[in-house]
Scaffold this motif. Structure first.
Motif, PDB file in Angstrom:
ATOM      1  N   GLY A 337       0.839  -1.197   0.000  1.00  0.00           N
ATOM      2  CA  GLY A 337       0.000   0.000   0.000  1.00  0.00           C
ATOM      3  C   GLY A 337       0.867   1.238   0.000  1.00  0.00           C
ATOM      4  O   GLY A 337       1.808   1.353  -0.791  1.00  0.00           O
ATOM      5  N   GLN A 338       0.615   2.154   0.911  1.00  0.00           N
ATOM      6  CA  GLN A 338       1.382   3.397   0.980  1.00  0.00           C
ATOM      7  C   GLN A 338       2.489   3.349   2.025  1.00  0.00           C
ATOM      8  O   GLN A 338       3.224   4.323   2.185  1.00  0.00           O
ATOM      9  CB  GLN A 338       0.431   4.559   1.304  1.00  0.00           C
ATOM     10  CG  GLN A 338      -0.657   4.772   0.273  1.00  0.00           C
ATOM     11  CD  GLN A 338      -0.105   5.078  -1.102  1.00  0.00           C
ATOM     12  OE1 GLN A 338       0.783   5.915  -1.255  1.00  0.00           O
ATOM     13  NE2 GLN A 338      -0.627   4.390  -2.107  1.00  0.00           N
ATOM     14  N   GLN A 339       2.628   2.239   2.717  1.00  0.00           N
ATOM     15  CA  GLN A 339       3.598   2.170   3.810  1.00  0.00           C
ATOM     16  C   GLN A 339       4.892   1.475   3.379  1.00  0.00           C
ATOM     17  O   GLN A 339       4.864   0.358   2.850  1.00  0.00           O
ATOM     18  CB  GLN A 339       2.999   1.440   5.003  1.00  0.00           C
ATOM     19  CG  GLN A 339       1.838   2.184   5.632  1.00  0.00           C
ATOM     20  CD  GLN A 339       1.687   1.823   7.090  1.00  0.00           C
ATOM     21  OE1 GLN A 339       2.455   2.262   7.956  1.00  0.00           O
ATOM     22  NE2 GLN A 339       0.693   0.989   7.377  1.00  0.00           N
ATOM     23  N   GLN A 340       5.997   2.134   3.642  1.00  0.00           N
ATOM     24  CA  GLN A 340       7.289   1.561   3.288  1.00  0.00           C
ATOM     25  C   GLN A 340       7.737   0.592   4.378  1.00  0.00           C
ATOM     26  O   GLN A 340       7.784   0.912   5.556  1.00  0.00           O
ATOM     27  CB  GLN A 340       8.333   2.663   3.099  1.00  0.00           C
ATOM     28  CG  GLN A 340       9.653   2.121   2.557  1.00  0.00           C
ATOM     29  CD  GLN A 340      10.574   3.214   2.049  1.00  0.00           C
ATOM     30  OE1 GLN A 340      10.336   4.399   2.269  1.00  0.00           O
ATOM     31  NE2 GLN A 340      11.640   2.825   1.351  1.00  0.00           N
ATOM     32  N   GLU A 349       9.949   1.085  10.318  1.00  0.00           N
ATOM     33  CA  GLU A 349       8.782   1.084  11.189  1.00  0.00           C
ATOM     34  C   GLU A 349       7.537   1.452  10.374  1.00  0.00           C
ATOM     35  O   GLU A 349       7.600   2.291   9.470  1.00  0.00           O
ATOM     36  CB  GLU A 349       8.967   2.087  12.321  1.00  0.00           C
ATOM     37  CG  GLU A 349      10.107   1.740  13.271  1.00  0.00           C
ATOM     38  CD  GLU A 349       9.808   0.492  14.095  1.00  0.00           C
ATOM     39  OE1 GLU A 349       8.614   0.235  14.370  1.00  0.00           O
ATOM     40  OE2 GLU A 349      10.768  -0.216  14.443  1.00  0.00           O
ATOM     41  N   PHE A 350       6.398   0.821  10.683  1.00  0.00           N
ATOM     42  CA  PHE A 350       5.171   1.159   9.979  1.00  0.00           C
ATOM     43  C   PHE A 350       4.000   1.132  10.953  1.00  0.00           C
ATOM     44  O   PHE A 350       4.083   0.548  12.045  1.00  0.00           O
ATOM     45  CB  PHE A 350       4.929   0.200   8.813  1.00  0.00           C
ATOM     46  CG  PHE A 350       4.756  -1.247   9.213  1.00  0.00           C
ATOM     47  CD1 PHE A 350       3.501  -1.765   9.524  1.00  0.00           C
ATOM     48  CD2 PHE A 350       5.865  -2.099   9.273  1.00  0.00           C
ATOM     49  CE1 PHE A 350       3.340  -3.093   9.887  1.00  0.00           C
ATOM     50  CE2 PHE A 350       5.711  -3.431   9.631  1.00  0.00           C
ATOM     51  CZ  PHE A 350       4.448  -3.930   9.937  1.00  0.00           C
ATOM     52  N   GLU A 354      -2.900   0.985  10.352  1.00  0.00           N
ATOM     53  CA  GLU A 354      -3.084   1.349   8.950  1.00  0.00           C
ATOM     54  C   GLU A 354      -2.804   0.153   8.047  1.00  0.00           C
ATOM     55  O   GLU A 354      -3.514  -0.087   7.060  1.00  0.00           O
ATOM     56  CB  GLU A 354      -2.176   2.520   8.579  1.00  0.00           C
ATOM     57  CG  GLU A 354      -2.358   2.995   7.141  1.00  0.00           C
ATOM     58  CD  GLU A 354      -1.428   4.148   6.781  1.00  0.00           C
ATOM     59  OE1 GLU A 354      -1.170   4.316   5.578  1.00  0.00           O
ATOM     60  OE2 GLU A 354      -0.979   4.849   7.700  1.00  0.00           O
ATOM     61  N   MET A 355      -1.752  -0.623   8.382  1.00  0.00           N
ATOM     62  CA  MET A 355      -1.429  -1.803   7.588  1.00  0.00           C
ATOM     63  C   MET A 355      -2.563  -2.819   7.644  1.00  0.00           C
ATOM     64  O   MET A 355      -2.899  -3.459   6.636  1.00  0.00           O
ATOM     65  CB  MET A 355      -0.128  -2.440   8.093  1.00  0.00           C
ATOM     66  CG  MET A 355       0.302  -3.677   7.306  1.00  0.00           C
ATOM     67  SD  MET A 355       0.600  -3.345   5.544  1.00  0.00           S
ATOM     68  CE  MET A 355       2.102  -2.348   5.654  1.00  0.00           C
TER      69      MET A 355
END
Length: 397
Positions: A337-340, A349-350, A354-355
Motif C-alpha cells: 500500500g502506501q507504507q514503506q 517502522e510502519f 493502517e497496515m
C-alpha cells in the motif's frame, strides 16, 4: 477513449450466443461468435507441450489469418483424447460452419473443462443446431465459456480513429490453472477496426507479454487455452498503419482491454478473496521487472500471507531474490500500500493499524524498487485460500 456498456458482440457486424446444451447439469456450456464478414485474426496459444485437440484445429484455421466464427464449449477440455478427440474437434468446426453457412476453414474452435474425457458429440451437435444468432442474447456467450469462474469477465471500449467510432470488446474465462506463458485461459477480443492481421498479431504478441502473461493463480499452465482477436473492418476507418496516431490509439485500446481482462481473471482465482498487484520499478530492463513482479505474485508464501493479512515482507524479498532478475540485495525498497517496509533492504517502522486496514481490502498493491535502473513492470495474482484447496480437491466430481 471510453469504457461503455456492452458485450463481445458490441463492435459492428459481430454476433454471439450461448446456451445450455447438456454438457453441464444446468449452466450454459456452448457458445458462438460470428462476424458478418471474414475478419483479420491474430492468436496466441498455450505453451504447454500437451495441447488439446481444438488448439490444433484453430491453428490450422489461422493459417491465412482470417476467421469468421468461433465455437466454444465448456465442461470438457477435449485434451489427452487421442485420435477421437481430434476428430471431434474437427466435427465441432464442421457443424458450426454448416450452421452458419461459412467455410469450415474460417471457424476457430476452443474447449475448456475436465481433461481426458471425450466430447459427447450428440449433445454438442444438437446444441450447435439450436443456436440462433439473430434472436440470441450475446451476453449468454460470456456465461457459456465459464468453468469454476464465479463471474463473467468482459470490457467494451470505444474511441475515434480517423474520424470513425471504433469499438473493441473483450471477454474471458479463467479461474484456476492460471500461470500463462501463453495462455491458460480463454480470451476473445473483437473489434470493428480496419487493420491487417500482421499488425494485429504484432500488437497481440507485444501486449500479451505485459498483460496476460503477467497473471498467475496457481502456477499451472493449461493444455487448452488461447487469446483470439478478430477485426472485421466494419467501422470503415481507413486502414490503420504503424507509426500513425490511429495506430497509437488502437494500441491504447488494446492495452486497456487486455489489462482489464487479465486483472479480472487474476481477481477471480479459485477461492480468491483478494487481487494482488505487484509493481517492480528501478529494474535494469522491462523483462527483469516483469519477471520479478511475477515471481512475487506467484509465490505461495506471499499469497498465503496476503490471505492471512500478514505483512510478512520477508516472503516478498525472498521471491525477489530468487526471481533471476539482476538485483543488488543491499538496495531494495518495498511498500505494501502506501507504507514503506524496507529502505535499502533495511526494515522500516510502519503503522500496524493502517497496515491492517490495507490488508483487509480486496485489492493489495505491493511495490518493489530495485534501485538499479529505470525499467518497470507489473504482475497480478490472488491470495491462496482454504477454498482453493476445496475447489480443486473436488474438481473432477
Amino acid at each position: 477513449m471510453k469504457i461503455i456498456e456492452g458485450t463481445i458482440a458490441s463492435p459492428k457486424g459481430f454476433h454471439a450466443a450461448g446456451l445450455h446444451s447438456g454438457l453441464k447439469k444446468t449452466k450454459k456450456d456452448l457458445g458462438m461468435i460470428y462476424s458478418d464478414v471474414p475478419a483479420a485474426a491474430a492468436a496466441v496459444y498455450t505453451t504447454n507441450q500437451v495441447k488439446a485437440a481444438p488448439i490444433f484445429v484453430t491453428k490450422e484455421a489461422m493459417v491465412d489469418a482470417t476467421i469468421q466464427a468461433v465455437v466454444v464449449n465448456s465442461a470438457y477440455a477435449n485434451a489427452c483424447t487421442g485420435k477421437i478427440g481430434a476428430e471431434n474437434a474437427l466435427a465441432m468446426q464442421a457443424l458450426a460452419a454448416e450452421q452458419l453457412a461459412v467455410p469450415k476453414e474460417t471457424v476457430a474452435v476452443a474447449s475448456t473443462g475436465v481433461i481426458g474425457k471425450q466430447l459427447p458429440m450428440e449433445i454438442i451437435e444438437k446444441g450447435i443446431k439450436q443456436i440462433d444468432l439473430p434472436t440470441a442474447n450475446p451476453y449468454d456467450f460470456h456465461e457459456a465459456i465459464l468453468t469454476t469462474d464465479t463471474s463473467t469477465k468482459e470490457i467494451v471500449v470505444s474511441a475515434k480513429i480517423n474520424g470513425q467510432t471504433v469499438t473493441m470488446a473483450g471477454v474471458a474465462k479463467g479461474s484456476g490453472m492460471i500461470h500463462p506463458n501463453m495462455a491458460t485461459m480463454l480470451a476473445f477480443i473483437t473489434t470493428d477496426a480496419q487493420i491487417s492481421s500482421e499488425l494485429l498479431q504484432g500488437i497481440l504478441a507485444d501486449k500479451t507479454e505485459t498483460t496476460f502473461n503477467q497473471i498467475t493463480v496457481d502456477g499451472d499452465t493449461s493444455t487448452n487455452d488461447l487469446v483470439l482477436v478478430l477485426a472485421n473492418g466494419l467501422a470503415e476507418n481507413p486502414m490503420i498503419e504503424i507509426g500513425t496516431p490511429a495506430y497509437e490509439t488502437f494500441v491504447e485500446m488494446f492495452q486497456l482491454v487486455s489489462e482489464a481482462l487479465a486483472k479480472l481473471i487474476a481477481k477471480d482465482g479459485e477461492g480468491a478473496t483478494k487481487l494482488i498487484e505487484v509493481e517492480v520499478v528501478g529494474a535494469s530492463n522491462p523483462s527483469d521487472a516483469r519477471l520479478a513482479a511475477k515471481k512475487v505474485v506467484g509465490s505461495s508464501l506471499v499469497k498465503t500471507a496476503m490471505f492471512g493479512e500478514d505483512p510478512n515482507w520477508g516472503r516478498i524479498i525472498c521471491a525477489v531474490g530468487y526471481a533471476g532478475s539482476q538485483t543488488d540485495p543491499e538496495k531494495i525498497d518495498m511498500w505494501i500500500g502506501q507504507q514503506q517496509l524496507l529502505k535499502h533492504s533495511q526494515p522500516q517502522e510502519f503503522d500496524e493499524a493502517e497496515m491492517k486496514q490495507t490488508l483487509e481490502k480486496e485489492k493489495i498493491l505491493i511495490t518493489v524498487d530495485l534501485n538499479i535502473g529505470e525499467a518497470k513492470g507489473k504482475a497480478w495474482g490472488c491470495d491462496l485460500t482454504y477454498k482453493y484447496v476445496e475447489v480443486n480437491a473436488l474438481y473432477h466430481t
